[in-house]
Structure formats: C-alpha cells, structure tokens
Scaffold this motif. Structure first.
Motif, PDB file in Angstrom:
ATOM      1  N   GLU A  45     -93.361  21.570  10.255  1.00 26.95           N
ATOM      2  CA  GLU A  45     -94.979  22.032  10.339  1.00 26.95           C
ATOM      3  C   GLU A  45     -94.855  21.994  11.468  1.00 26.95           C
ATOM      4  OE1 GLU A  45     -96.960  18.164   9.006  1.00 26.95           O
ATOM      5  OE2 GLU A  45     -96.600  16.899  10.776  1.00 26.95           O
ATOM      6  N   GLY A  46     -95.916  22.725  12.427  1.00 26.31           N
ATOM      7  CA  GLY A  46     -96.218  23.237  13.849  1.00 26.31           C
ATOM      8  C   GLY A  46     -97.255  21.817  13.764  1.00 26.31           C
ATOM      9  N   VAL A  47     -97.413  21.812  15.639  1.00 24.39           N
ATOM     10  CA  VAL A  47     -97.515  20.337  16.478  1.00 24.39           C
ATOM     11  C   VAL A  47     -98.521  20.771  16.526  1.00 24.39           C
ATOM     12  CG1 VAL A  47     -96.584  18.172  17.023  1.00 24.39           C
ATOM     13  CG2 VAL A  47     -95.366  19.038  15.646  1.00 24.39           C
ATOM     14  N   SER A  48     -97.392  21.598  17.859  1.00 28.29           N
ATOM     15  CA  SER A  48     -98.764  21.860  19.112  1.00 28.29           C
ATOM     16  C   SER A  48     -98.314  23.574  19.019  1.00 28.29           C
ATOM     17  CB  SER A  48     -98.495  21.222  20.050  1.00 28.29           C
ATOM     18  OG  SER A  48     -97.257  21.062  20.709  1.00 28.29           O
ATOM     19  N   CYS A  49     -99.217  23.916  20.195  1.00 30.01           N
ATOM     20  CA  CYS A  49     -98.921  26.015  20.449  1.00 30.01           C
ATOM     21  C   CYS A  49     -99.596  25.312  22.272  1.00 30.01           C
ATOM     22  CB  CYS A  49     -99.008  26.354  19.982  1.00 30.01           C
ATOM     23  SG  CYS A  49     -98.225  27.815  19.882  1.00 30.01           S
ATOM     24  N   ILE A  50     -98.291  26.738  23.111  1.00 33.96           N
ATOM     25  CA  ILE A  50     -99.133  26.931  24.206  1.00 33.96           C
ATOM     26  C   ILE A  50     -99.210  29.080  24.038  1.00 33.96           C
ATOM     27  CG2 ILE A  50     -99.752  26.951  26.892  1.00 33.96           C
ATOM     28  CD1 ILE A  50     -97.870  24.069  27.450  1.00 33.96           C
ATOM     29  N   SER A  51    -100.308  29.233  24.160  1.00 31.35           N
ATOM     30  CA  SER A  51    -101.201  30.651  24.878  1.00 31.35           C
ATOM     31  C   SER A  51    -100.223  30.845  25.802  1.00 31.35           C
ATOM     32  CB  SER A  51    -101.709  30.297  24.391  1.00 31.35           C
ATOM     33  OG  SER A  51    -101.893  32.355  24.183  1.00 31.35           O
ATOM     34  N   GLU A  52     -99.273  31.737  25.565  1.00 32.21           N
ATOM     35  CA  GLU A  52     -98.529  32.377  27.019  1.00 32.21           C
ATOM     36  C   GLU A  52     -99.276  33.414  27.747  1.00 32.21           C
ATOM     37  OE1 GLU A  52     -94.669  33.210  28.464  1.00 32.21           O
ATOM     38  OE2 GLU A  52     -94.911  31.554  27.454  1.00 32.21           O
ATOM     39  N   ARG A  53    -100.566  34.566  26.913  1.00 37.37           N
ATOM     40  CA  ARG A  53    -101.872  34.565  27.072  1.00 37.37           C
ATOM     41  C   ARG A  53    -103.157  34.044  28.072  1.00 37.37           C
ATOM     42  NH1 ARG A  53    -104.271  38.502  22.458  1.00 37.37           N
ATOM     43  NH2 ARG A  53    -102.155  38.633  22.139  1.00 37.37           N
ATOM     44  N   ASP A  54    -103.272  33.060  27.222  1.00 33.59           N
ATOM     45  CA  ASP A  54    -104.097  32.829  28.672  1.00 33.59           C
ATOM     46  C   ASP A  54    -104.237  30.957  28.914  1.00 33.59           C
ATOM     47  OD1 ASP A  54    -106.304  32.050  25.598  1.00 33.59           O
ATOM     48  OD2 ASP A  54    -104.842  30.785  26.093  1.00 33.59           O
ATOM     49  N   GLY A  55    -102.817  29.863  27.759  1.00 28.77           N
ATOM     50  CA  GLY A  55    -102.709  29.630  28.423  1.00 28.77           C
ATOM     51  C   GLY A  55    -103.740  28.502  27.771  1.00 28.77           C
ATOM     52  N   SER A  56    -103.781  28.173  26.684  1.00 27.76           N
ATOM     53  CA  SER A  56    -104.782  27.298  25.553  1.00 27.76           C
ATOM     54  C   SER A  56    -103.697  26.972  25.111  1.00 27.76           C
ATOM     55  CB  SER A  56    -105.639  28.552  25.402  1.00 27.76           C
ATOM     56  OG  SER A  56    -105.043  29.438  24.524  1.00 27.76           O
ATOM     57  N   ILE A  57    -104.035  25.887  24.922  1.00 29.92           N
ATOM     58  CA  ILE A  57    -103.619  24.174  24.170  1.00 29.92           C
ATOM     59  C   ILE A  57    -104.260  24.264  22.403  1.00 29.92           C
ATOM     60  CG2 ILE A  57    -102.175  22.093  23.854  1.00 29.92           C
ATOM     61  CD1 ILE A  57    -101.798  22.582  27.260  1.00 29.92           C
ATOM     62  N   SER A  58    -102.962  24.005  21.964  1.00 32.38           N
ATOM     63  CA  SER A  58    -103.878  23.718  20.530  1.00 32.38           C
ATOM     64  C   SER A  58    -102.862  22.763  19.533  1.00 32.38           C
ATOM     65  CB  SER A  58    -103.707  25.354  19.379  1.00 32.38           C
ATOM     66  OG  SER A  58    -104.603  25.801  19.711  1.00 32.38           O
ATOM     67  N   TYR A  59    -103.491  22.118  18.874  1.00 31.11           N
ATOM     68  CA  TYR A  59    -102.880  20.907  18.378  1.00 31.11           C
ATOM     69  C   TYR A  59    -103.208  20.615  16.713  1.00 31.11           C
ATOM     70  CZ  TYR A  59    -102.113  18.950  22.946  1.00 31.11           C
ATOM     71  OH  TYR A  59    -101.640  18.809  24.143  1.00 31.11           O
ATOM     72  N   ARG A  60    -102.565  20.351  15.881  1.00 28.84           N
ATOM     73  CA  ARG A  60    -102.896  19.930  14.399  1.00 28.84           C
ATOM     74  C   ARG A  60    -103.196  19.137  14.579  1.00 28.84           C
ATOM     75  NH1 ARG A  60     -99.776  19.246  10.704  1.00 28.84           N
ATOM     76  NH2 ARG A  60    -100.962  20.101   9.068  1.00 28.84           N
ATOM     77  N   ASP A  61    -104.737  18.436  13.611  1.00 25.10           N
ATOM     78  CA  ASP A  61    -105.139  17.338  13.982  1.00 25.10           C
ATOM     79  C   ASP A  61    -103.991  16.390  13.715  1.00 25.10           C
ATOM     80  OD1 ASP A  61    -107.818  18.425  11.095  1.00 25.10           O
ATOM     81  OD2 ASP A  61    -107.557  18.846  13.458  1.00 25.10           O
ATOM     82  N   PRO A  62    -102.959  15.906  12.770  1.00 22.19           N
ATOM     83  CA  PRO A  62    -102.521  14.372  13.496  1.00 22.19           C
ATOM     84  C   PRO A  62    -102.103  13.985  13.720  1.00 22.19           C
ATOM     85  CG  PRO A  62    -101.574  16.159  11.177  1.00 22.19           C
ATOM     86  CD  PRO A  62    -102.251  16.972  11.943  1.00 22.19           C
ATOM     87  N   VAL A  63    -102.232  15.443  15.072  1.00 19.38           N
ATOM     88  CA  VAL A  63    -101.155  14.943  16.327  1.00 19.38           C
ATOM     89  C   VAL A  63    -102.771  14.605  17.720  1.00 19.38           C
ATOM     90  CG1 VAL A  63     -99.461  14.857  15.590  1.00 19.38           C
ATOM     91  CG2 VAL A  63    -100.200  16.769  16.780  1.00 19.38           C
ATOM     92  N   LYS A  64    -103.388  15.132  16.981  1.00 19.65           N
ATOM     93  CA  LYS A  64    -104.934  14.987  18.306  1.00 19.65           C
ATOM     94  C   LYS A  64    -105.268  14.043  18.653  1.00 19.65           C
ATOM     95  CE  LYS A  64    -107.050  19.364  16.629  1.00 19.65           C
ATOM     96  NZ  LYS A  64    -108.485  19.737  16.405  1.00 19.65           N
ATOM     97  N   GLY A  65    -105.535  13.501  20.094  1.00 22.05           N
ATOM     98  CA  GLY A  65    -105.557  12.496  21.037  1.00 22.05           C
ATOM     99  C   GLY A  65    -104.207  11.391  21.250  1.00 22.05           C
ATOM    100  N   ARG A  66    -103.152  12.484  20.012  1.00 19.22           N
ATOM    101  CA  ARG A  66    -101.575  11.266  20.826  1.00 19.22           C
ATOM    102  C   ARG A  66    -101.220  11.867  21.925  1.00 19.22           C
ATOM    103  NH1 ARG A  66     -99.457   9.414  16.049  1.00 19.22           N
ATOM    104  NH2 ARG A  66     -99.726  11.095  15.463  1.00 19.22           N
ATOM    105  N   PHE A  67    -101.200  12.562  21.029  1.00 18.57           N
ATOM    106  CA  PHE A  67     -99.722  13.903  21.897  1.00 18.57           C
ATOM    107  C   PHE A  67    -100.489  15.212  22.763  1.00 18.57           C
ATOM    108  CE2 PHE A  67     -96.099  13.929  17.878  1.00 18.57           C
ATOM    109  CZ  PHE A  67     -96.733  12.837  18.069  1.00 18.57           C
TER     110      PHE A  67
END
Length: 121
Positions: A45-67
């Motif tokens: 499963e995915g955990v998090s990702c940094i977009s090369e295009r704009d630097g935006s960061i995404s997290y999956r719900d189970p780790v939001k606020g902790r990772f």
C-alpha cells in the motif's frame, strides 16, 4: 533509477523512527517519489508521495498527522519521519518513483529494496 531504503528497526508503540531513501538516476521532471509499505500477508500500500511537478505532498489516511515525508535534493535522499508508531504500522517499507496517483495505490514504475519496521505493543 535506483532506490535504497534504510533506517528501519524495532520500536515500541508510541515511538519514532526516521527512514531514508537514496535515489539515483532520476531525470524525469514529472515523476513523483514516495513511500510504500507491505505487511506480512497483505498487499503493498502507498504511504505518502512528493510530486516532482509542484512539490505537493500527499498521505494516505492511516498515517496522516503521524508521518512526515521530506526530500533533500542536494543529497538525493527522501526521508519518512514516523511518529506515534502503532503495531499496525509494522511492515517492510520501501520507496518508489512514479506518478503520485499510482504510488498512493501501491504502484510504482521503479522501487527499491525495503527496510523492516516492527512496532511492538
């Protein structure tokens, strides 16, 4: 593209760990870089990702606020700071390259060998 994750280990519930991922050979400017995990007997499963295009960061719900994911371009290294770890975070963590929309689904175009994180209860 080559990726190598490191920094895993054994930690108690509520503890913290920081993982590192060294990335070499990445030349595309429209990929994302992110983290996956795979627990024993479960699919990746995915955990998090940094977009090369704009630097935006995404997290999956189970780790939001902790990772927290970050990247040091000068060192070609991505990090994953993991706080308030829970037993359900136990998994092999690996890093990968690809579109963030796919990385968060557990799919990457390139990925490297992972590092084991074990959280004891």
């Amino acid at each position: 593209v080559q990726l190598q994750a490191s920094g895993g280990g054994l930690v108690q519930t509520g503890g913290s760990l920081t993982l590192s991922c060294e990335i070499t050979g990445l030349t595309s400017d429209y990929y994302g870089v992110g983290w996956f995990r795979q627990a024993l007997g479960k699919s990746r499963e995915g955990v998090s990702c940094i977009s090369e295009r704009d630097g935006s960061i995404s997290y999956r719900d189970p780790v939001k606020g902790r990772f927290t994911v970050s990247r040091d371009n000068a060192k070609n290294t991505m990090y994953l700071q993991m706080n308030d770890l829970k037993p359900e975070d136990t998994a092999v963590y690996s890093c990968g390259v690809g579109p963030c929309s796919l990385i968060l689904l557990g799919v990457a175009e390139y990925w490297g060998r992972g590092t084991q994180v074990t959280v004891s209860s």
